[in-house]
Design a protein around this motif. Structure first.
Motif, PDB file in Angstrom:
ATOM      1  N   LEU A 183       6.135  -3.522  10.754  1.00 53.56           N
ATOM      2  CA  LEU A 183       5.859  -2.176  11.246  1.00 53.56           C
ATOM      3  C   LEU A 183       5.593  -2.202  12.746  1.00 53.56           C
ATOM      4  O   LEU A 183       4.842  -3.047  13.236  1.00 53.56           O
ATOM      5  CB  LEU A 183       4.658  -1.576  10.516  1.00 53.56           C
ATOM      6  N   SER A 184       6.173  -1.265  13.444  1.00 56.07           N
ATOM      7  CA  SER A 184       5.979  -1.185  14.887  1.00 56.07           C
ATOM      8  C   SER A 184       4.581  -0.680  15.215  1.00 56.07           C
ATOM      9  O   SER A 184       4.093   0.266  14.592  1.00 56.07           O
ATOM     10  CB  SER A 184       7.013  -0.241  15.510  1.00 56.07           C
ATOM     11  N   PRO A 185       3.931  -1.267  16.223  1.00 52.00           N
ATOM     12  CA  PRO A 185       2.626  -0.750  16.647  1.00 52.00           C
ATOM     13  C   PRO A 185       2.718   0.635  17.257  1.00 52.00           C
ATOM     14  O   PRO A 185       1.715   1.334  17.382  1.00 52.00           O
ATOM     15  CB  PRO A 185       2.162  -1.781  17.686  1.00 52.00           C
ATOM     16  N   ARG A 186       3.944   1.059  17.619  1.00 50.87           N
ATOM     17  CA  ARG A 186       4.143   2.387  18.206  1.00 50.87           C
ATOM     18  C   ARG A 186       4.425   3.463  17.151  1.00 50.87           C
ATOM     19  O   ARG A 186       4.475   4.646  17.466  1.00 50.87           O
ATOM     20  CB  ARG A 186       5.286   2.334  19.219  1.00 50.87           C
ATOM     21  N   ARG A 187       4.601   3.038  15.916  1.00 48.64           N
ATOM     22  CA  ARG A 187       4.847   3.994  14.830  1.00 48.64           C
ATOM     23  C   ARG A 187       3.640   4.907  14.673  1.00 48.64           C
ATOM     24  O   ARG A 187       2.492   4.488  14.810  1.00 48.64           O
ATOM     25  CB  ARG A 187       5.101   3.211  13.539  1.00 48.64           C
ATOM     26  N   MET A 188       3.884   6.171  14.343  1.00 48.05           N
ATOM     27  CA  MET A 188       2.787   7.098  14.115  1.00 48.05           C
ATOM     28  C   MET A 188       2.026   6.721  12.847  1.00 48.05           C
ATOM     29  O   MET A 188       2.633   6.404  11.812  1.00 48.05           O
ATOM     30  CB  MET A 188       3.314   8.524  13.987  1.00 48.05           C
ATOM     31  N   ALA A 189       0.717   6.737  12.925  1.00 50.57           N
ATOM     32  CA  ALA A 189      -0.112   6.364  11.775  1.00 50.57           C
ATOM     33  C   ALA A 189       0.145   7.275  10.583  1.00 50.57           C
ATOM     34  O   ALA A 189       0.061   6.841   9.427  1.00 50.57           O
ATOM     35  CB  ALA A 189      -1.582   6.400  12.163  1.00 50.57           C
ATOM     36  N   SER A 190       0.477   8.520  10.845  1.00 48.95           N
ATOM     37  CA  SER A 190       0.684   9.481   9.760  1.00 48.95           C
ATOM     38  C   SER A 190       1.851   9.108   8.859  1.00 48.95           C
ATOM     39  O   SER A 190       1.938   9.600   7.727  1.00 48.95           O
ATOM     40  CB  SER A 190       0.907  10.883  10.332  1.00 48.95           C
ATOM     41  N   THR A 191       2.743   8.223   9.327  1.00 51.84           N
ATOM     42  CA  THR A 191       3.904   7.852   8.506  1.00 51.84           C
ATOM     43  C   THR A 191       3.527   6.898   7.377  1.00 51.84           C
ATOM     44  O   THR A 191       4.385   6.514   6.580  1.00 51.84           O
ATOM     45  CB  THR A 191       5.010   7.217   9.364  1.00 51.84           C
ATOM     46  N   LEU A 192       2.256   6.518   7.290  1.00 53.39           N
ATOM     47  CA  LEU A 192       1.807   5.708   6.160  1.00 53.39           C
ATOM     48  C   LEU A 192       1.517   6.570   4.935  1.00 53.39           C
ATOM     49  O   LEU A 192       1.214   6.034   3.869  1.00 53.39           O
ATOM     50  CB  LEU A 192       0.536   4.928   6.524  1.00 53.39           C
ATOM     51  N   ALA A 193       1.595   7.868   5.101  1.00 53.82           N
ATOM     52  CA  ALA A 193       1.255   8.763   3.989  1.00 53.82           C
ATOM     53  C   ALA A 193       2.322   9.833   3.823  1.00 53.82           C
ATOM     54  O   ALA A 193       2.976  10.246   4.781  1.00 53.82           O
ATOM     55  CB  ALA A 193      -0.095   9.425   4.248  1.00 53.82           C
ATOM     56  N   SER A 194       2.479  10.280   2.590  1.00 53.98           N
ATOM     57  CA  SER A 194       3.349  11.420   2.312  1.00 53.98           C
ATOM     58  C   SER A 194       2.627  12.708   2.708  1.00 53.98           C
ATOM     59  O   SER A 194       1.459  12.680   3.120  1.00 53.98           O
ATOM     60  CB  SER A 194       3.697  11.461   0.826  1.00 53.98           C
ATOM     61  N   VAL A 195       3.297  13.813   2.567  1.00 56.36           N
ATOM     62  CA  VAL A 195       2.679  15.100   2.891  1.00 56.36           C
ATOM     63  C   VAL A 195       1.405  15.325   2.077  1.00 56.36           C
ATOM     64  O   VAL A 195       0.420  15.891   2.560  1.00 56.36           O
ATOM     65  CB  VAL A 195       3.683  16.251   2.636  1.00 56.36           C
ATOM     66  N   SER A 196       1.394  14.808   0.861  1.00 53.23           N
ATOM     67  CA  SER A 196       0.222  14.973  -0.013  1.00 53.23           C
ATOM     68  C   SER A 196      -0.848  13.911   0.234  1.00 53.23           C
ATOM     69  O   SER A 196      -1.909  13.935  -0.384  1.00 53.23           O
ATOM     70  CB  SER A 196       0.655  14.924  -1.475  1.00 53.23           C
ATOM     71  N   GLY A 197      -0.574  12.958   1.151  1.00 52.66           N
ATOM     72  CA  GLY A 197      -1.542  11.899   1.435  1.00 52.66           C
ATOM     73  C   GLY A 197      -1.391  10.670   0.571  1.00 52.66           C
ATOM     74  O   GLY A 197      -2.244   9.778   0.603  1.00 52.66           O
ATOM     75  N   ALA A 198      -0.302  10.591  -0.187  1.00 50.36           N
ATOM     76  CA  ALA A 198      -0.073   9.424  -1.047  1.00 50.36           C
ATOM     77  C   ALA A 198       0.499   8.264  -0.238  1.00 50.36           C
ATOM     78  O   ALA A 198       1.208   8.471   0.756  1.00 50.36           O
ATOM     79  CB  ALA A 198       0.886   9.792  -2.175  1.00 50.36           C
ATOM     80  N   PRO A 199       0.226   7.029  -0.636  1.00 53.20           N
ATOM     81  CA  PRO A 199       0.770   5.868   0.087  1.00 53.20           C
ATOM     82  C   PRO A 199       2.255   5.692  -0.186  1.00 53.20           C
ATOM     83  O   PRO A 199       2.790   6.217  -1.164  1.00 53.20           O
ATOM     84  CB  PRO A 199      -0.037   4.697  -0.487  1.00 53.20           C
ATOM     85  N   ASN A 200       2.911   4.943   0.686  1.00 54.92           N
ATOM     86  CA  ASN A 200       4.315   4.604   0.488  1.00 54.92           C
ATOM     87  C   ASN A 200       4.479   3.091   0.590  1.00 54.92           C
ATOM     88  O   ASN A 200       3.486   2.352   0.695  1.00 54.92           O
ATOM     89  CB  ASN A 200       5.196   5.343   1.495  1.00 54.92           C
ATOM     90  N   VAL A 201       5.709   2.618   0.584  1.00 57.07           N
ATOM     91  CA  VAL A 201       5.943   1.181   0.589  1.00 57.07           C
ATOM     92  C   VAL A 201       5.423   0.532   1.870  1.00 57.07           C
ATOM     93  O   VAL A 201       4.980  -0.617   1.863  1.00 57.07           O
ATOM     94  CB  VAL A 201       7.448   0.883   0.382  1.00 57.07           C
TER      95      VAL A 201
END
Length: 293
Positions: free
Chosen positions: A197-215
């Protein structure tokens, strides 16, 4: 600044000598470190038995039988030296000066039985505080800390919810002690590389719209746990000041994949990229732009 593995290494080194020991006398050779020492510091420690030696984030915690807890922070250059101790019938101690002998030995605990535990801190960014046990969790240094990354409350569901909607980069989110306790610059860089994972990636991309985790969230939690466990096993990372309480250097720095390896080929199998260095919030970040997305 020592991170979680370095502080945990110190805790484990102190455990067989300090836990259960009585502080026969204490010396405060100056009135302050980063902050003033507590009023009556030496007197309040004299005669106290250390019931437990713990850690919260980057803080060492010594539970005392008088109902108080000694909080210790190593700061930028603090170290703890044990001398004259016996563990399982064998000598346990070392001497490694930090500058002029004795000059930076600011606090000394003399234990019943003859052992001494010395806090040495050339830059004096360390700290020692005495806090009532029942006020520990509400103390300003500890009250807002996130979960321990090696504890049961740190998992993908939690991390996704903590990062959901955050408008900051992933590295900044992981360095936020309110999100997860004890992580610092070195181990965040290493964990992000392992997770791809890139350190520049937005933190919000770790969660779905509902706040669930992803891979991505699952990979990152595993990477954080793995890198911390390996670093603790290696005795931490010795870059400038850190040494274990037996005087030996930690050696996890030899296992760094990206940290402080600017320009080197990325170690990821079949990746043809090179390690880059960027500055985020005034701190160096090391990563591979090819395999970290």
């Amino acid at each position: 600044m020592p991170e979680l593995p370095e502080v945990e290494t110190v805790r484990r080194g102190l455990l067989p000598v300090l836990q259960g020991a009585v502080i026969e006398s204490a010396e405060a050779r100056r009135p302050d470190l980063r902050w003033p020492l507590p009023e009556g510091f030496a007197e309040r420690l004299t005669g106290r038995r250390v019931e437990a030696v713990g850690r919260r984030a980057k803080y060492l915690l010594a539970d005392l039988d008088g109902g108080e807890v000694l909080i210790v922070h190593l700061g930028m250059s603090g170290s703890i030296r044990i001398e004259g101790a016996q563990v399982k019938g064998r000598p346990a101690g070392f001497y490694h000066p930090r500058g002029e002998p004795g000059t930076h030995d600011h606090v000394v605990f003399h234990l019943a039985g003859g052992a001494t535990v010395t806090f040495n801190d050339p830059r004096r960014f360390g700290a020692m505080l005495l806090v009532p046990y029942d006020q520990l969790d509400s103390h300003p240094l500890l009250s807002s800390l996130g979960p321990e990354p090696l504890g049961n409350t740190f998992h993908a569901d939690y991390l996704a919810q903590a990062c959901a909607g955050r408008r900051t980069n992933l590295k900044a989110a992981l360095l936020d002690q309110k999100v997860v306790a004890g992580l610092g610059n070195i181990y965040v860089s290493e964990a992000l590389h392992r997770a791809g994972l890139s350190p520049r990636r937005m933190a919000s991309t770790l969660a779905s719209v509902s706040g669930a985790p992803n891979v991505r969230t699952e990979r990152l939690v595993i990477a954080i746990r793995d890198v911390l466990r390996e670093a603790i096993q290696a005795g931490g990372s010795s870059l400038k000041d850190h040494r274990q309480v037996n005087g030996e250097l930690g050696y996890f720095q030899h296992n760094f994949k990206v940290y402080d390896r600017e320009g080197e080929p990325c170690p990821t199998l079949r990746c043809k990229g090179h390690v880059q260095r960027i500055v985020q919030a005034g701190r160096s970040t090391f990563f591979c732009a090819t395999c970290q997305r």
